[in-house]
Design a protein around this motif. Structure first.
Motif, PDB file in Angstrom:
ATOM      1  N   GLU A  69       0.839  -1.216   0.000  1.00  0.00           N
ATOM      2  CA  GLU A  69       0.000   0.000   0.000  1.00  0.00           C
ATOM      3  C   GLU A  69       0.869   1.260   0.000  1.00  0.00           C
ATOM      4  O   GLU A  69       0.526   2.263  -0.629  1.00  0.00           O
ATOM      5  N   GLY A  70       1.980   1.194   0.698  1.00  0.00           N
ATOM      6  CA  GLY A  70       2.912   2.336   0.691  1.00  0.00           C
ATOM      7  C   GLY A  70       3.368   2.636  -0.725  1.00  0.00           C
ATOM      8  O   GLY A  70       3.390   3.794  -1.168  1.00  0.00           O
ATOM      9  N   LEU A  71       3.713   1.575  -1.462  1.00  0.00           N
ATOM     10  CA  LEU A  71       4.198   1.765  -2.839  1.00  0.00           C
ATOM     11  C   LEU A  71       3.075   2.269  -3.738  1.00  0.00           C
ATOM     12  O   LEU A  71       3.274   3.142  -4.588  1.00  0.00           O
ATOM     13  N   ARG A  72       1.874   1.729  -3.522  1.00  0.00           N
ATOM     14  CA  ARG A  72       0.716   2.155  -4.334  1.00  0.00           C
ATOM     15  C   ARG A  72       0.497   3.674  -4.184  1.00  0.00           C
ATOM     16  O   ARG A  72       0.299   4.383  -5.176  1.00  0.00           O
ATOM     17  N   VAL A  73       0.569   4.154  -2.944  1.00  0.00           N
ATOM     18  CA  VAL A  73       0.292   5.577  -2.701  1.00  0.00           C
ATOM     19  C   VAL A  73       1.437   6.444  -3.234  1.00  0.00           C
ATOM     20  O   VAL A  73       1.204   7.501  -3.835  1.00  0.00           O
ATOM     21  N   LEU A  74       2.675   5.989  -3.066  1.00  0.00           N
ATOM     22  CA  LEU A  74       3.795   6.775  -3.602  1.00  0.00           C
ATOM     23  C   LEU A  74       3.725   6.848  -5.131  1.00  0.00           C
ATOM     24  O   LEU A  74       4.012   7.890  -5.722  1.00  0.00           O
ATOM     25  N   ASN A  77      -3.251  -2.019   9.537  1.00  0.00           N
ATOM     26  CA  ASN A  77      -3.432  -0.620   9.145  1.00  0.00           C
ATOM     27  C   ASN A  77      -2.201  -0.185   8.330  1.00  0.00           C
ATOM     28  O   ASN A  77      -1.076  -0.223   8.840  1.00  0.00           O
ATOM     29  N   PRO A  78      -2.387   0.246   7.091  1.00  0.00           N
ATOM     30  CA  PRO A  78      -1.219   0.620   6.270  1.00  0.00           C
ATOM     31  C   PRO A  78      -0.785   2.071   6.445  1.00  0.00           C
ATOM     32  O   PRO A  78       0.150   2.529   5.781  1.00  0.00           O
ATOM     33  N   ILE A  79      -1.483   2.820   7.324  1.00  0.00           N
ATOM     34  CA  ILE A  79      -1.256   4.274   7.345  1.00  0.00           C
ATOM     35  C   ILE A  79       0.144   4.638   7.828  1.00  0.00           C
ATOM     36  O   ILE A  79       0.780   5.550   7.298  1.00  0.00           O
ATOM     37  N   ALA A  80       0.682   3.904   8.824  1.00  0.00           N
ATOM     38  CA  ALA A  80       2.039   4.216   9.296  1.00  0.00           C
ATOM     39  C   ALA A  80       3.046   4.074   8.154  1.00  0.00           C
ATOM     40  O   ALA A  80       3.960   4.889   7.991  1.00  0.00           O
ATOM     41  N   GLN A  81       2.858   3.027   7.353  1.00  0.00           N
ATOM     42  CA  GLN A  81       3.769   2.804   6.215  1.00  0.00           C
ATOM     43  C   GLN A  81       3.608   3.913   5.171  1.00  0.00           C
ATOM     44  O   GLN A  81       4.588   4.440   4.645  1.00  0.00           O
ATOM     45  N   ILE A  82       2.361   4.272   4.908  1.00  0.00           N
ATOM     46  CA  ILE A  82       2.079   5.298   3.889  1.00  0.00           C
ATOM     47  C   ILE A  82       2.616   6.663   4.343  1.00  0.00           C
ATOM     48  O   ILE A  82       3.262   7.393   3.587  1.00  0.00           O
ATOM     49  N   TRP A  83       2.389   6.980   5.606  1.00  0.00           N
ATOM     50  CA  TRP A  83       2.867   8.261   6.160  1.00  0.00           C
ATOM     51  C   TRP A  83       4.406   8.289   6.153  1.00  0.00           C
ATOM     52  O   TRP A  83       5.026   9.322   5.874  1.00  0.00           O
ATOM     53  N   SER A  84       5.036   7.139   6.408  1.00  0.00           N
ATOM     54  CA  SER A  84       6.514   7.080   6.345  1.00  0.00           C
ATOM     55  C   SER A  84       6.984   7.393   4.927  1.00  0.00           C
ATOM     56  O   SER A  84       8.038   8.016   4.730  1.00  0.00           O
ATOM     57  N   GLY A  85       6.196   6.967   3.935  1.00  0.00           N
ATOM     58  CA  GLY A  85       6.515   7.305   2.545  1.00  0.00           C
ATOM     59  C   GLY A  85       6.433   8.811   2.329  1.00  0.00           C
ATOM     60  O   GLY A  85       7.253   9.404   1.614  1.00  0.00           O
ATOM     61  N   ALA A  86       5.446   9.455   2.966  1.00  0.00           N
ATOM     62  CA  ALA A  86       5.342  10.922   2.862  1.00  0.00           C
ATOM     63  C   ALA A  86       6.567  11.580   3.508  1.00  0.00           C
ATOM     64  O   ALA A  86       7.083  12.590   3.002  1.00  0.00           O
ATOM     65  N   ARG A 122      -5.856  -3.388   2.014  1.00  0.00           N
ATOM     66  CA  ARG A 122      -5.836  -2.970   0.611  1.00  0.00           C
ATOM     67  C   ARG A 122      -6.862  -1.874   0.318  1.00  0.00           C
ATOM     68  O   ARG A 122      -6.562  -0.909  -0.402  1.00  0.00           O
ATOM     69  N   ASN A 123      -8.064  -2.008   0.902  1.00  0.00           N
ATOM     70  CA  ASN A 123      -9.088  -0.975   0.663  1.00  0.00           C
ATOM     71  C   ASN A 123      -8.622   0.397   1.129  1.00  0.00           C
ATOM     72  O   ASN A 123      -8.885   1.412   0.479  1.00  0.00           O
ATOM     73  N   VAL A 124      -7.955   0.408   2.284  1.00  0.00           N
ATOM     74  CA  VAL A 124      -7.481   1.695   2.813  1.00  0.00           C
ATOM     75  C   VAL A 124      -6.398   2.264   1.888  1.00  0.00           C
ATOM     76  O   VAL A 124      -6.428   3.442   1.524  1.00  0.00           O
ATOM     77  N   GLY A 125      -5.470   1.408   1.481  1.00  0.00           N
ATOM     78  CA  GLY A 125      -4.396   1.869   0.589  1.00  0.00           C
ATOM     79  C   GLY A 125      -4.964   2.404  -0.717  1.00  0.00           C
ATOM     80  O   GLY A 125      -4.548   3.463  -1.209  1.00  0.00           O
ATOM     81  N   GLU A 126      -5.925   1.675  -1.282  1.00  0.00           N
ATOM     82  CA  GLU A 126      -6.508   2.111  -2.563  1.00  0.00           C
ATOM     83  C   GLU A 126      -7.245   3.446  -2.398  1.00  0.00           C
ATOM     84  O   GLU A 126      -7.152   4.319  -3.275  1.00  0.00           O
ATOM     85  N   ALA A 127      -7.952   3.590  -1.282  1.00  0.00           N
ATOM     86  CA  ALA A 127      -8.699   4.841  -1.072  1.00  0.00           C
ATOM     87  C   ALA A 127      -7.737   6.020  -0.922  1.00  0.00           C
ATOM     88  O   ALA A 127      -7.980   7.114  -1.465  1.00  0.00           O
ATOM     89  N   ILE A 128      -6.634   5.803  -0.227  1.00  0.00           N
ATOM     90  CA  ILE A 128      -5.667   6.902  -0.056  1.00  0.00           C
ATOM     91  C   ILE A 128      -5.022   7.229  -1.410  1.00  0.00           C
ATOM     92  O   ILE A 128      -4.859   8.403  -1.768  1.00  0.00           O
ATOM     93  N   ALA A 185      -7.413   9.273  -3.347  1.00  0.00           N
ATOM     94  CA  ALA A 185      -7.499  10.650  -2.829  1.00  0.00           C
ATOM     95  C   ALA A 185      -6.260  11.451  -3.219  1.00  0.00           C
ATOM     96  O   ALA A 185      -6.348  12.649  -3.506  1.00  0.00           O
ATOM     97  N   VAL A 186      -5.108  10.801  -3.245  1.00  0.00           N
ATOM     98  CA  VAL A 186      -3.889  11.501  -3.677  1.00  0.00           C
ATOM     99  C   VAL A 186      -4.021  11.889  -5.152  1.00  0.00           C
ATOM    100  O   VAL A 186      -3.731  13.023  -5.543  1.00  0.00           O
ATOM    101  N   SER A 187      -4.503  10.946  -5.961  1.00  0.00           N
ATOM    102  CA  SER A 187      -4.607  11.211  -7.408  1.00  0.00           C
ATOM    103  C   SER A 187      -5.560  12.358  -7.694  1.00  0.00           C
ATOM    104  O   SER A 187      -5.297  13.202  -8.552  1.00  0.00           O
ATOM    105  N   SER A 188      -6.684  12.375  -6.967  1.00  0.00           N
ATOM    106  CA  SER A 188      -7.707  13.377  -7.291  1.00  0.00           C
ATOM    107  C   SER A 188      -7.474  14.685  -6.525  1.00  0.00           C
ATOM    108  O   SER A 188      -8.145  15.673  -6.804  1.00  0.00           O
ATOM    109  N   GLY A 189      -6.593  14.662  -5.545  1.00  0.00           N
ATOM    110  CA  GLY A 189      -6.352  15.865  -4.758  1.00  0.00           C
ATOM    111  C   GLY A 189      -7.504  16.188  -3.835  1.00  0.00           C
ATOM    112  O   GLY A 189      -7.632  17.313  -3.365  1.00  0.00           O
ATOM    113  N   SER A 190      -8.354  15.189  -3.539  1.00  0.00           N
ATOM    114  CA  SER A 190      -9.519  15.460  -2.665  1.00  0.00           C
ATOM    115  C   SER A 190      -9.174  15.187  -1.215  1.00  0.00           C
ATOM    116  O   SER A 190      -8.217  14.483  -0.921  1.00  0.00           O
TER     117      SER A 190
END
Ligand SMILES: NC(=O)c1ccc[n+]([C@@H]2O[C@H](COP(=O)([O-])OP(=O)(O)OC[C@H]3O[C@@H](n4cnc5c(N)ncnc54)[C@H](O)[C@@H]3O)[C@@H](O)[C@H]2O)c1
Length: 355
Positions: A21-26, A292-301, A341-347, A350-355
């Motif tokens: 999920e981290g890679l998906r969001v990056l 929860n993938p958020i810690a990984q995703i936020w670390s990517g940020a 996966r659902n959380v990663g895809e939703a984030i 949201a990143v793609s659309s800027g919402s």
């Protein structure tokens, strides 16, 4: 188009699940902000250890040296002693690459129900600056007279002037970009050599930063204040062990360890820095797809922030907070039913659309 070459180490357990999920969001951020990532995957984990007797190859650190950054999931799994997985991979990376700052932001996000009541989103907003190269995590020591009544174990802490000064100074410089307040975690009443030394180095550094408010607390009452008054703190600087414990405590205060990101920084940028969640491989939930993938995703940020890609980093932070506001998208650690996966895809959306 900016390009970055990233070493990816998924590691063990949920490390593998949240990394996807981290890679998906990056990737989504890359598409929107014209950033190109070249990912190089390394299968360095406990399985590799069981097959080869090593967590990483002998020249593993040399292989990592040329990358712009290292993006890590988590290591450690039942069947391999935890000190083997930690000292076979993570600690050599942190030390060899002089990642002496372990930066761990803690924020109460919108949509998260904190077990500590009475704080609005944003009212808890602090950064733990953990010393990451020395302190209590040392190889100096040993065991004697094993399996006899006289058996003993000795473990030394290492506090150097250079090691203390550089991390304390980093904390003060960070505070200048925030609310200008640094708190030092100490225990100089009980630990009579290293901790008074830590206090002396903290006090010496304060002289160079007259514009920064300072205080210090013994780690025991500081832990209590983290629960009762988390809004008192801005930047908290701590030794390796104290910083490690405080960051899990702070993560719980703002809702879940699954939300806590971290950066292992080499501030001089002579070596790659490493970005990873605070949590471990969570064998109790691994394979269930509910981490929860958020810690990984936020670390990517945080990695993007380190590269100076501030707009992309902010887009990810905004996106994860927007997604947390939807109760359908909370993972079980936050009281919901959503899957990783659902959380990663939703984030990512949201990143793609800027919402
Ligand atoms: N940086 C690292 O790689 C790192 C850090 C800590 C622990 N570890 C290793 O991880 C293994 C397990 O250690 P532990 O149990 O002490 O800590 P842990 O962080 O893996 O898990 C602690 C608890 O928090 C939960 N949890 C953790 N991350 C979560 C997430 N993203 N979403 C939902 N729940 C989450 C787990 O299910 C578990 O109940 C050990 O082998 C340990 O050495 C590795």
């Amino acid at each position: 188009m900016h390009s970055y070459k990233i070493a990816v180490i998924e590691g063990d357990g949920i490390g593998r699940e949240v990394m996807a999920e981290g890679l998906r969001v990056l990737e989504a951020a890359g598409r929107r902000f014209q950033i190109n990532f070249s990912w190089h995957h390394f299968d360095w984990n406990c399985q590799t250890y069981l097959k080869t007797g090593r967590m990483m190859p002998e020249d593993g650190l040399d292989q990592l040296r040329a990358f712009d950054a290292i993006y890590l999931g988590a290591v450690g799994y039942p069947g391999v002693p935890d000190h083997v997985s930690l000292w076979g991979l993570l600690i050599p990376i942190r030390r060899t690459f002089q990642q002496y700052v372990n930066l761990r932001p803690v924020r109460l996000l919108r949509g998260v129900d904190s077990p500590v009541k009475g704080f609005a989103p944003g009212e808890i907003n602090l950064c733990i600056v953990r010393e990451n190269n020395e302190g209590e995590y040392s190889e100096v020591g040993g065991r004697l007279y094993q399996n006899t009544d006289a058996e003993l174990a000795l473990q030394e802490s290492i506090f150097t002037r250079r090691g203390c000064d550089r991390v304390i100074r980093y904390a003060f410089e960070l505070a200048r970009t925030r609310r200008r307040h640094v708190t030092s975690a100490t225990k100089s009443n009980g630990i009579i050599h290293t901790m008074p030394f830590w206090d002396e180095r903290f006090s010496a550094t304060t002289k160079d930063f007259p514009d920064i408010k300072t205080d210090q607390y013994h780690i025991d009452i500081l832990s209590a204040h983290f629960v009762r008054h988390p809004d008192w703190f801005d930047v908290v600087v701590a030794s390796n062990l104290f910083g490690d414990i405080l960051s899990d405590l702070a993560a719980a205060v703002v809702g879940s360890i699954g939300l806590a990101p971290s950066a292992n920084l080499n501030p001089e940028r002579q070596f790659p820095s490493m970005f990873e969640p605070v949590h471990g491989s969570a064998p109790d939930i691994a394979g269930k797809g509910i981490a929860n993938p958020i810690a990984q995703i936020w670390s990517g940020a945080m990695m993007l922030q380190h590269f100076g890609e501030h707009s992309a980093a902010k887009a990810i932070e905004d996106a994860l907070e927007a997604v947390l506001a939807d109760p359908q998208l909370l993972t079980p650690d936050l009281g919901g039913k959503a899957c990783t996966r659902n959380v990663g895809e939703a984030i990512a959306r949201a990143v793609s659309s800027g919402s």
